[in-house]
Scaffold this active site. Structure first.
Site, PDB file in Angstrom:
ATOM      1  N   CYS A 206      62.562  -9.046  -2.596  1.00 35.88           N
ATOM      2  CA  CYS A 206      62.960  -7.653  -2.446  1.00 35.88           C
ATOM      3  C   CYS A 206      61.839  -6.721  -2.922  1.00 35.88           C
ATOM      4  CB  CYS A 206      64.284  -7.387  -3.157  1.00 35.88           C
ATOM      5  SG  CYS A 206      65.106  -5.890  -2.560  1.00 35.88           S
TER       6      CYS A 206
ATOM      7  N   HIS B 229      68.025 -11.626  -1.283  1.00 34.37           N
ATOM      8  CA  HIS B 229      68.516 -12.122  -2.562  1.00 34.37           C
ATOM      9  C   HIS B 229      69.438 -13.312  -2.294  1.00 34.37           C
ATOM     10  CE1 HIS B 229      67.065  -8.733  -4.913  1.00 34.37           C
ATOM     11  NE2 HIS B 229      67.621  -7.887  -4.072  1.00 34.37           N
TER      12      HIS B 229
END
Length: 515
Positions: free
Chosen positions: A354, A438
């Site tokens: 991310c 994630h």
């Protein structure tokens, strides 16, 4: 039954999240249809529900303990800090703007820079919170609510929507949890009650001691005296157990192995262990991504903040962050950026997730998060990132390294990948990988394939275990929480409390809340 209970705490990190999860697991094992609820959460660890809503990871974990699908109803207000003074406000799973702390909690200052939330101060959200709780209570047999911080934050009581504010409006009995491992638990219990108004005190049914070590009989005289002083009983003494801090809100923990720097490592399957260093960047978010690595026998996971700590690492992870540009500056100031670049040049593994993926790219254009404009990245991946005002919230499914992968995305940055080999939604160049996903490492086959790649690039004779199931380990943990409640709490009394509410006639303990 159609009952409810609010788990409050004498302090933050007293154990409210795990006690709530434990009660949910105990109840569902008894055939009760139960749901968790936390009106307002402040955390950088979040999760995306199937309907695309962002909620706190602790509530997603509690929903798993209750064996139900998590929804935005379970955490209607989520605050994601962007600095010491402001947070992004996520309402019903969607970001609605940045607010200063004074603005949100009822101060007199104006909107923070870029603030878009209007009429959304904490007290104005009480109606939304109560509507969500009412909908859950109309659907489930019982709703176990978690408070935040302490219910005796007298400076915030007027606008409180997560502790006694929700308990008063929904007529919920309150159980106060205290962490005896920190010391001073009796004073904390007594002081918590004594700082509440008479109306609030009438809902505080009693206490639950958490993290006790030793002979419980030595504690019992104190509990008896506390009962005499407050008129409120103890509902149990939970023993200290390692490795139960699952999906912590903001503490630096690898949940399956306790505190990271004290992690107990299972014997490796192959000849070598694998060392993983996670850069503890500012505003680190969703560091629970590394839990699945810590669950692997022979994998040592630690958080680091110095360049020399990367020297012996076989894999360096740059995790998610709510401040990508700030994290990039921090890495450069500490020499970690240069150390990561050297690793990449030497073909030593690096993984960016991310925000960590974004800063490994060539450049970042940010007029949203930091409003820093164009910033040069580390240049290790052929990626250009532009921050969009709309947040991406998805639950992607795909394939990588020949294995099925599932994950979730929470980001404002939009990545343009201009080269390299495909890797999930990102790319790979040599031994440097980057993705927005994630939770991908929770996919067992993919995690094992990725670790084999890392071991080969690092020159380690590490072999991932063939039978490690992260989902099964998580279920075992949740069952352990349910066992703690079942074996060490007065479950008959808890049942009556959930079903019938706080006992009548509880005494008032002076001085009460200040006028």
């Amino acid at each position: 039954m159609s009952g409810g209970l609010l788990i409050a705490g004498t302090t933050s990190d007293a154990g409210k999240s795990v006690v709530t999860a434990g009660i949910c697991r105990w109840l569902v094992r008894r055939g009760v249809k139960v749901a968790p609820f936390k009106a307002q959460n402040m955390s950088l660890n979040s999760f995306v529900t199937r309907e695309g809503a962002e909620i706190g990871r602790a509530q997603a974990m509690q929903a798993q303990a209750a064996r139900v699908e998590p929804t935005a109803l379970m955490n209607p207000v989520l605050l994601k800090p962007g600095s010491d003074r402001s947070s992004q406000v996520v309402l019903m799973g969607r970001p609605v703007g940045e607010m200063s702390a004074r603005g949100f909690f009822g101060g007199s200052d104006g909107p923070a820079p870029g603030e878009r939330l209007r009429g959304g101060r904490q007290e104005a959200l009480l109606g939304t919170v109560l509507d969500c709780l009412a909908e859950l209570r109309g659907t489930y047999d019982a709703v176990i609510c978690e408070g935040a911080g302490s219910p005796a934050e007298i400076n915030l009581r007027r606008t409180d929507i997560v502790n006694m504010g929700v308990a008063r409006n929904a007529r919920l009995p309150v159980l106060v949890v205290g962490d005896i491992d920190r010391g001073g638990v009796f004073a904390s219990f007594f002081g918590t009650v004594a700082l509440l108004s008479p109306e609030d005190q009438a809902l505080v049914a009693g206490f639950l001691v958490n993290k006790f070590r030793g002979d419980v009989s030595l504690l019992e005289p104190g509990l008896d005296m506390l009962h005499g002083l407050t008129g409120r009983r103890s509902y149990g003494v939970l023993p200290f157990q390692h490795g139960l801090g699952i999906d912590e809100e903001d503490g630096l923990r690898v949940s399956l192995r306790g505190a990271v720097r004290e992690s107990a490592v299972s014997s490796p399957v192959g000849d070598d262990i694998l060392r993983v260093a996670v850069c503890a960047v500012p505003l680190m978010s969703n560091f629970t991504d590394v839990d699945a690595l810590a669950a692997e026998p022979g994998v040592v996971v630690r958080f680091v903040d110095r360049a020399e700590e990367l020297t012996d690492a076989d894999l360096v992870i740059v995790p998610g962050t709510r401040g990508t540009v700030k994290a990039l500056r921090w890495l450069r100031e500490r020499g970690l950026a240069d150390a990561i670049a050297r690793r990449a040049a030497e073909g030593r593994p690096v993984l960016g997730i991310c925000g960590g993926f974004q800063l490994l790219g060539e450049r970042i254009e940010d007029e949203v998060e930091s409003r820093a404009g164009r910033v040069e990245g580390l240049g290790l991946l052929p990626v250009r990132v532009r921050f969009a005002r709309e947040k991406t919230l998805t639950r992607p499914v795909g394939e990588a390294l020949g294995e099925h992968v599932e994950g979730y995305e929470i980001h404002h940055g939009v990545a343009e990948v201009t080269g390299g080999d495909a890797f999930l939604d990102g790319c790979r160049v040599g031994a440097v990988w980057g993705t927005h996903w994630h939770g991908s490492l929770e996919s067992d086959g993919f995690r094992r394939a990725f670790l084999r790649e890392v071991a080969a690039a690092a020159g380690r004779r590490f072999v991932p275990a063939a039978d490690t199931s992260f989902a099964a380990l998580r279920e075992e943990q949740l069952d352990r929480l349910g066992d703690l409640i079942e074996e060490h709490a007065d479950t008959d009394a808890l049942w009556r409390l959930i079903e019938s509410g706080a006992p009548q006639g509880l005494p008032f303990i002076p001085p009460g809340a200040p006028a």
